[in-house]
Design an enzyme around this catalytic site. Structure first.
Site, PDB file in Angstrom:
ATOM      1  N   TRP A   1     -12.895   1.113   6.939  1.00 61.33           N
ATOM      2  CA  TRP A   1     -14.420   1.036   6.925  1.00 61.33           C
ATOM      3  C   TRP A   1     -15.050  -0.416   6.634  1.00 61.33           C
ATOM      4  O   TRP A   1     -16.091  -0.583   6.254  1.00 61.33           O
ATOM      5  CB  TRP A   1     -15.222   2.170   5.771  1.00 61.33           C
ATOM      6  CG  TRP A   1     -14.380   2.151   4.581  1.00 61.33           C
ATOM      7  CD1 TRP A   1     -14.100   1.131   3.721  1.00 61.33           C
ATOM      8  CD2 TRP A   1     -14.229   3.121   3.817  1.00 61.33           C
ATOM      9  NE1 TRP A   1     -13.471   1.295   2.521  1.00 61.33           N
ATOM     10  CE2 TRP A   1     -13.721   2.768   2.418  1.00 61.33           C
ATOM     11  CE3 TRP A   1     -14.265   4.433   3.921  1.00 61.33           C
ATOM     12  CZ2 TRP A   1     -13.308   3.554   1.549  1.00 61.33           C
ATOM     13  CZ3 TRP A   1     -13.925   5.412   2.832  1.00 61.33           C
ATOM     14  CH2 TRP A   1     -13.421   5.093   1.668  1.00 61.33           C
TER      15      TRP A   1
ATOM     16  N   LYS B   1     -18.816   1.090   3.419  1.00 61.05           N
ATOM     17  CA  LYS B   1     -19.723   1.410   2.194  1.00 61.05           C
ATOM     18  C   LYS B   1     -21.014   0.473   1.825  1.00 61.05           C
ATOM     19  O   LYS B   1     -20.548  -0.353   0.629  1.00 61.05           O
ATOM     20  CB  LYS B   1     -18.340   1.490   1.017  1.00 61.05           C
ATOM     21  CG  LYS B   1     -17.616   2.587   1.447  1.00 61.05           C
ATOM     22  CD  LYS B   1     -16.204   2.542   0.518  1.00 61.05           C
ATOM     23  CE  LYS B   1     -16.707   2.858  -0.868  1.00 61.05           C
ATOM     24  NZ  LYS B   1     -15.566   3.100  -1.856  1.00 61.05           N
TER      25      LYS B   1
ATOM     26  N   ASN C   1       0.804  -1.224  -0.010  1.00 62.79           N
ATOM     27  CA  ASN C   1       0.067   0.058   0.106  1.00 62.79           C
ATOM     28  C   ASN C   1       0.807   1.325  -0.057  1.00 62.79           C
ATOM     29  O   ASN C   1       0.193   2.356  -0.356  1.00 62.79           O
ATOM     30  CB  ASN C   1      -0.975  -0.182   1.259  1.00 62.79           C
ATOM     31  CG  ASN C   1      -2.182  -0.862   0.889  1.00 62.79           C
ATOM     32  OD1 ASN C   1      -2.395  -1.504   0.213  1.00 62.79           O
ATOM     33  ND2 ASN C   1      -3.219  -0.590   1.865  1.00 62.79           N
TER      34      ASN C   1
ATOM     35  N   CYS D   1      -7.409  -0.372   8.830  1.00 62.82           N
ATOM     36  CA  CYS D   1      -7.089  -1.576   7.724  1.00 62.82           C
ATOM     37  C   CYS D   1      -6.221  -0.374   6.707  1.00 62.82           C
ATOM     38  O   CYS D   1      -5.567   0.277   7.239  1.00 62.82           O
ATOM     39  CB  CYS D   1      -8.122  -2.371   7.542  1.00 62.82           C
ATOM     40  SG  CYS D   1      -9.609  -1.531   7.068  1.00 62.82           S
ATOM     41  N   SER D   2      -6.972  -0.238   5.663  1.00 65.35           N
ATOM     42  CA  SER D   2      -6.343   0.715   4.591  1.00 65.35           C
ATOM     43  C   SER D   2      -7.345   2.019   4.844  1.00 65.35           C
ATOM     44  O   SER D   2      -6.689   3.013   5.175  1.00 65.35           O
ATOM     45  CB  SER D   2      -6.680   0.092   3.392  1.00 65.35           C
ATOM     46  OG  SER D   2      -6.026  -1.077   3.038  1.00 65.35           O
TER      47      SER D   2
END
Length: 607
Positions: free
Chosen positions: A374, A412, A285, A370-371
């Site tokens: 969400w 989401k 990432n 996490c990234s």
């Protein structure tokens, strides 16, 4: 609820049926369809349902603006389907006008809830065109400029489910604000972070300007904020997104200092940062500007939890569907199940949440991300809070947990589920919330008396995750919900649940405040949730209510009946009757025929 609507169609049915019964069937076949307020008939048609369990079944299909309903016309084969259009992922044409072979021309329907449907129609005269066009249009309303059914329904309930979760009240229940944590409204217009809620809890010593500087260094400006605080030891669960470290290894002194404020709030020696990702993914990432907290974060330790990303989870569920629908291959069941890795992912999510809960229970504050914070973050925070706080194990408390950690913090839902969207191949689709509910189910199996709600609630939640009947799971974040006036124009799922609470209560529930649940997250103790994943297969023995649970409910009803009679006896005994007008004086012994009422007051049932 609207009254049943009779549907009449003049198309001929099976020629084997007598003319009298044929007329009767035409009138009665769809007469038991109860339409919801606001639900309207679109089209009905004679079709052949290609049932994977009963071969071809003749009947009639009805399409409304909410559901697809099919009922068989064959007297000897009773088949009924009731599928919310929101559960449909894909509609395709099967065969062409020149296709040969019986029942080779029709529609193929892929659903999001672990089943597929196939209908055959007559080939002459483009008989499927109108059915396909109308079904495609109403199954994917947003792709055709139509409203989701949640905005059309006119259902009314006594309770307003939108009032279940009130952020300030929930923070107060946790004992906030206090001298270490404060409530901020810096995001009241979604200016700091457009995917966060408007009410946030942050370290008392942090200033609003600090929050803005930290937001610039966190992915999507999702800064570290408090999710839960331990009443006794004041350790906290904080959630956020990854730091924007990038390939060059950027640092942000404000972010480092902010995390240290979190640590200092309860004098934690070392702040534990749980990164939900596998280490290799977190490193990768960096190439897109993300990353993780390095050694520059003093007094902090970083632990990777090895939970895979949304794409891996999506493919895992697809593999699971392949082995459970339409048929389960018994001979290679265990190896087939293992090859999907679904239970392995469930194990890793549960294991991560256990680590978070254990660390907080022992007095150490944690940060979870996490990234973007969400998906896996929501799984870990909500499950660890469920383990730590018995309030979330009640029927209403569980609703608050979902509203708080999933809905308000911007999981989401619209992207992951694809409500009303025809783009079935969208790479953003993923069963992250389904996975969370599966983890909750695993916990209810291991702790059958610890949860006030039952399995039916979990099934209802997942059914309406897709149905688009309620507004609860629509859109990606609070700012989008406000923009579309969701709470004003739609009904909450909790309105339905709380109007029929008795349907969702666990009769074995035993309240135990303060008890921390540590489920066993080993493959030997995890099970496939058959009642959800394989419920469409009539050959699988459905896990109906257990005889023990049924008998327990009967005994509870019997107890209530006896207690009511006991109360009536006590009332009749305490009220003076005319024949006792000349009651004995204080020195007179009571008659043996009139026992004292006190003998009833200490009568207790063992239940």
């Amino acid at each position: 609820m609207a009254s049943p609507v009779s549907v009449y169609n003049s198309n001929a049915l099976d020629t084997r049926i007598s003319s009298t019964s044929r007329e009767s069937l035409k009138m009665e076949l769809l007469s038991d369809v109860s339409l919801l307020p606001g639900e309207e008939r679109i089209i009905d048609k004679d079709v052949m349902y290609m049932c994977p369990y009963n071969a071809a079944v003749k009947g009639k299909v009805l399409i409304t603006n909410f559901r697809l309903y099919f009922k068989s016309s064959d007297a000897d084969v009773a088949v009924m389907l009731d599928v919310p259009l929101g559960a449909i992922s894909r509609v395709e044409k099967m065969g062409g006008a020149s296709s040969r072979g019986e029942n080779s021309y029709g529609l193929d329907i892929t659903c999001k809830d672990m089943r597929n449907l196939r209908f055959a129609l007559k080939q002459e005269g483009h008989s499927r065109r109108d059915l396909f066009d109308l079904l495609f249009r109403h199954a994917f309303p947003l792709s055709h400029g139509l409203p989701l059914f949640a905005y059309v329904t006119q259902e009314k309930y006594e309770e307003n489910g939108w009032s279940v979760y009130k952020p300030i009240e929930e923070f107060r229940r946790q004992g906030l604000p206090n001298n270490k944590w404060r409530i901020t409204f810096i995001n009241k217009n979604y200016e700091l972070c457009d995917t966060y809620p408007t009410v946030l809890a942050v370290p008392f010593k942090s200033k609003e300007e600090d929050l803005r500087r930290v937001a610039a260094f966190r992915s999507r400006a999702r800064i570290p904020v408090l999710s839960w605080i331990h009443r006794e030891n004041q350790a906290v669960i904080v959630r956020c997104s990854q730091p924007l470290v990038g390939m060059s290894g950027k640092r942000n002194k404000d972010d480092e200092r902010y995390l240290d404020l979190i640590r200092e709030a309860n004098d934690t020696t070392k702040l534990t940062i749980y990164d939900a990702r596998p280490n290799v993914n977190a490193v990768a990432n960096k190439a897109t500007g993300g990353g993780y907290e390095g050694d520059e974060y003093q007094n902090a330790e970083l632990i990777f939890l090895d939970i895979q990303n949304i794409h891996v989870m999506r493919e895992s569920l697809k593999k699971l569907k392949d082995i459970v629908y339409p048929n389960v291959e018994e001979s290679h069941w265990l190896s087939s199940l293992e090859s999907t890795h679904w239970l392995e992912h469930i194990k890793l999510v549960l294991s991560g949440a256990i680590q978070v809960a254990d660390k907080v229970s022992s007095g150490n504050s944690v940060v979870v991300h996490c990234s973007d914070g969400w998906d896996r973050t929501a799984q870990l925070t909500s499950l660890s809070m469920l383990m730590l706080d018995s309030h979330y194990r009640t029927l209403r408390g569980f609703q608050v947990l979902i509203e708080k950690e999933w809905i308000s913090f911007g999981h989401k839902f619209a992207s992951r589920i694809g409500h009303g969207d025809k783009n079935h191949a969208d790479q953003d689709r993923s069963p992250i919330f389904v996975q969370f509910i599966d983890c909750v189910w695993q916990m209810t199996k291991q702790f059958p008396t610890a949860f006030e709600f039952n399995e039916r609630l979990l099934l209802t939640i997942l059914d309406h995750l897709y149905s688009c009947r309620f507004g609860t799971f629509l859109y990606n974040c609070e700012s989008a919900r406000d923009q579309h006036e969701l709470r004003l124009k739609t009904v909450s799922l909790w309105s339905l649940v709380n109007s029929k609470m008795e349907n969702y209560l666990n009769p074995f529930y035993t309240p135990e405040s303060g008890r921390v649940l540590y489920p066993v997250a080993s493959m030997r103790h995890l099970e496939l949730w058959v009642t959800y994943y394989i419920r469409w297969n009539p050959r699988m023995r459905q896990q109906q209510q257990s005889p023990v649970e049924q008998r327990y409910k009967e005994l509870l009803a019997l107890r209530d009946e006896y207690l009511k009679k006991l109360e009536e006896l006590q009332l009749s005994d305490s009220s003076p009757s005319p024949r006792h007008a000349n009651s004995p004086g204080p020195n007179t012994s009571p008659s043996p025929s009139s026992p004292p009422s006190q003998q009833y007051t200490h009568l207790h049932t063992p239940l």
